[in-house]
Design an enzyme around this catalytic site. Structure first.
Site, mmCIF file in Angstrom:
data_model
loop_
_atom_site.group_PDB
_atom_site.id
_atom_site.type_symbol
_atom_site.label_atom_id
_atom_site.label_comp_id
_atom_site.label_asym_id
_atom_site.label_seq_id
_atom_site.Cartn_x
_atom_site.Cartn_y
_atom_site.Cartn_z
ATOM 1 C CD GLU A 1 -2.716 -1.454 2.420
ATOM 2 O OE1 GLU A 1 -2.658 -0.602 3.320
ATOM 3 O OE2 GLU A 1 -3.422 -2.480 2.503
ATOM 4 C CG ASN B 1 -0.344 -6.850 -1.659
ATOM 5 O OD1 ASN B 1 -0.911 -7.408 -2.591
ATOM 6 N ND2 ASN B 1 -0.834 -6.833 -0.426
ATOM 7 C CG HIS C 1 -9.620 -6.161 0.663
ATOM 8 N ND1 HIS C 1 -9.788 -7.339 1.361
ATOM 9 C CD2 HIS C 1 -8.308 -5.834 0.781
ATOM 10 C CE1 HIS C 1 -8.626 -7.695 1.902
ATOM 11 N NE2 HIS C 1 -7.712 -6.803 1.546
ATOM 12 C CD GLU D 1 -4.238 -8.092 1.407
ATOM 13 O OE1 GLU D 1 -5.165 -7.434 1.922
ATOM 14 O OE2 GLU D 1 -3.037 -7.797 1.546
ATOM 15 C CG ASP E 1 -12.278 -9.609 1.720
ATOM 16 O OD1 ASP E 1 -12.281 -8.617 0.974
ATOM 17 O OD2 ASP E 1 -11.817 -9.593 2.873
HETATM 18 O O1 G3I Z 1 -3.936 -9.335 18.553
HETATM 19 C C1 G3I Z 1 -4.725 -8.326 19.188
HETATM 20 C C2 G3I Z 1 -5.359 -8.892 20.397
HETATM 21 O O2 G3I Z 1 -4.357 -9.214 21.314
HETATM 22 C C3 G3I Z 1 -6.334 -7.867 20.968
HETATM 23 O O3 G3I Z 1 -7.028 -8.436 22.033
HETATM 24 C C4 G3I Z 1 -7.344 -7.422 19.904
HETATM 25 C C5 G3I Z 1 -8.266 -6.353 20.405
HETATM 26 O O4 G3I Z 1 -8.687 -5.517 19.345
HETATM 27 O O5 G3I Z 1 -6.633 -6.904 18.826
HETATM 28 C C6 G3I Z 1 -5.799 -7.874 18.228
HETATM 29 O O6 G3I Z 1 -5.151 -7.354 17.119
HETATM 30 C C7 G3I Z 1 -5.951 -7.103 16.001
HETATM 31 C C8 G3I Z 1 -5.466 -8.000 14.863
HETATM 32 O O7 G3I Z 1 -6.153 -7.667 13.686
HETATM 33 C C9 G3I Z 1 -5.659 -9.480 15.147
HETATM 34 O O8 G3I Z 1 -7.012 -9.747 15.268
HETATM 35 C C10 G3I Z 1 -5.803 -5.667 15.629
HETATM 36 O O9 G3I Z 1 -6.417 -4.872 16.635
HETATM 37 C C11 G3I Z 1 -6.448 -5.392 14.306
HETATM 38 O O10 G3I Z 1 -6.155 -4.059 13.894
HETATM 39 C C12 G3I Z 1 -5.901 -6.343 13.280
HETATM 40 O O11 G3I Z 1 -6.545 -6.084 12.045
HETATM 41 C C13 G3I Z 1 -5.931 -6.578 10.888
HETATM 42 C C14 G3I Z 1 -5.593 -5.420 9.957
HETATM 43 O O12 G3I Z 1 -5.087 -5.914 8.729
HETATM 44 C C15 G3I Z 1 -4.534 -4.500 10.546
HETATM 45 O O13 G3I Z 1 -3.333 -5.181 10.707
HETATM 46 C C16 G3I Z 1 -6.883 -7.548 10.224
HETATM 47 O O14 G3I Z 1 -7.064 -8.698 11.056
HETATM 48 C C17 G3I Z 1 -6.325 -7.966 8.873
HETATM 49 O O15 G3I Z 1 -7.304 -8.728 8.186
HETATM 50 C C18 G3I Z 1 -6.011 -6.730 8.051
HETATM 51 O O16 G3I Z 1 -5.426 -7.154 6.842
HETATM 52 C C19 G3I Z 1 -5.098 -6.125 5.902
HETATM 53 C C20 G3I Z 1 -3.816 -6.531 5.215
HETATM 54 O O17 G3I Z 1 -2.818 -6.757 6.173
HETATM 55 C C21 G3I Z 1 -3.384 -5.466 4.203
HETATM 56 N N1 G3I Z 1 -4.448 -5.191 3.244
HETATM 57 C C22 G3I Z 1 -5.738 -4.850 3.852
HETATM 58 C C23 G3I Z 1 -6.176 -5.936 4.825
HETATM 59 C C24 G3I Z 1 -7.532 -5.628 5.411
HETATM 60 O O18 G3I Z 1 -7.485 -4.464 6.163
#
Ligand code: G3I
Length: 372
Positions: free
Chosen positions: A174, A215, A251, A279, A281
């Protein structure tokens, strides 16, 4: 005996590659021990899965979630049988890997890599340089040399650890904004536009065999941002930067369709790079209805057809496979039901559409006629 089995296997792969017009050069490396057996219920014939039907040379992948892997046997079973590639949804992000300076937490990423190896899956590494999920200890107040040093150290350490076990990396994720300019990030501000090329060079030095991808989202169809990404990749390649592939996140929304998917993938392929759906969906406005899920299935099929129509397309990856663990409801209020399987892990129309498309293509010898 072993040699002759290997020769037969090689010949079969070559025939398959010829059918789909793909070169062995685009085949992912660091493969595991071949397909895992599907679970069998008391001797009944095993259900065919996506990975069974995928043509050689194109991976079928999913983002994988460490919690699902640890806690849910049904999740593990589907992950291991439906897919022959996986991307760590979060476990390889910098913030996950290095919570404190120099202190690494490898367990989550290692667990996914080991699962992948046990199930004959290629690992797609995600992601080395991103504006999001940077550890809090990396400060924008540091001088440029220090920012550069920690970024280089991060890229080098992570790629070296998984050298030979990760077939491709999202080196930069990004980097463009909606207008197609380099995104305003700590990396651009501190290091200037050259950080993109540097990241590829560092990654290449750490694992020369890994395929290195750029990406992004919003670039699947012909958009202004896609035009800008094309120019960026062309310029990087002309400058000798080791960019091997372009990842199209995809997405999507059930009621919108990217413009000219095939033509767009082809123009990138013409630069000499691999392309990948990284990615995918397709979110729907809740509540989901049978009609919306049918439209969703049409889009999933369309993206698969586009990938299969372009010989440079090396993988087709969905961003999670079950609605139970999708990121969508948490980030897009009012939307959900974006995945191939529902919350109870039952296949949805989108899964059936992909299976049907793969069977049709196999019966036609892998050639996709007409537009996507
Ligand atoms: O691991 C912590 C956990 O310990 C805590 O209790 C919880 C409370 O909110 O948060 C957890 O972390 C979260 C993590 O996902 C695991 O579930 C983060 O807050 C949350 O921000 C994170 O979101 C991810 C996001 O990227 C940001 O990294 C999404 O799962 C993931 O699907 C998303 O993926 C991104 C790609 O990397 C890049 N392209 C877009 C895509 C969708 O946004």
């Amino acid at each position: 005996m072993l040699v002759s089995v290997a020769l037969v296997a090689t010949a079969l792969v070559a025939v398959g590659l010829a059918l789909v017009g793909r070169s062995t050069e685009t085949l992912p490396v660091a493969d595991g021990a071949g397909p895992a057996p599907a679970p069998s219920a008391g001797g009944t014939p095993e259900r065919q899965t996506l990975r069974d039907l995928m043509p050689p040379g194109v991976r079928i992948g999913t983002a994988a979630d460490g919690r699902g892997l640890s806690l849910d046997p049904a999740y593990r079973a589907l992950l291991g049988t439906e897919f022959n590639a996986m991307t760590a949804e979060n476990a390889m992000k910098w913030r996950s890997l290095e919570p404190l300076p120099g202190v690494h937490a490898w367990a989550g990423a290692d667990q996914l890599v080991e699962f992948a190896q046990q199930h004959g899956q290629a690992v797609y590494g995600h992601t080395l340089v991103w504006h999001s999920d940077v550890p809090k200890w990396v400060s924008p107040d540091w001088p440029a040399e220090r920012v550069r040093a920690v970024l280089q150290e991060h890229v080098t350490t992570v790629v070296s650890r998984y050298r030979g076990r990760v077939w491709a990396w999202d080196v930069v994720n990004e980097v463009l904004d909606e207008d197609g300019r380099l995104r305003d990030t700590i990396w651009l501000r501190k290091l200037g536009p050259g950080y993109v090329a540097d990241a590829f060079r560092w990654a290449h030095a750490a694992d020369p065999a890994a395929r290195l991808f750029i990406n992004d989202y919003g670039v699947e169809g012909r958009t202004r941002k896609a035009d800008a990404l094309l120019r960026l990749v062309r310029d990087l390649r002309r400058a000798g930067v080791p960019v091997d592939g372009v990842g199209f996140q995809s997405h999507l929304r059930w009621d919108q369709s990217p413009r000219d998917l095939v033509g767009n993938l082809r123009r990138f392929a013409q630069l000499g790079v691999s392309v990948a759906i990284t990615e995918l969906d397709v979110r729907v406005a809740l509540p989901a209805s049978p009609q919306k899920l049918e439209q969703q299935a049409v889009l999933y099929r369309r993206v698969l057809r586009a990938c299969l129509a372009v010989p440079a397309c090396v993988s087709f990856t969905v961003w999670g496979f079950t609605d139970a663990r999708s990121w969508i409801p948490g980030y897009h209020r009012g939307y959900g039901a974006a995945c191939l399987f529902d919350s109870g892990l039952a296949p949805k129309p989108a899964h059936n559409a992909l299976m049907d498309e793969l069977r049709r293509q196999a019966s036609r010898g892998g050639v996709v006629p007409g537009p996507d």
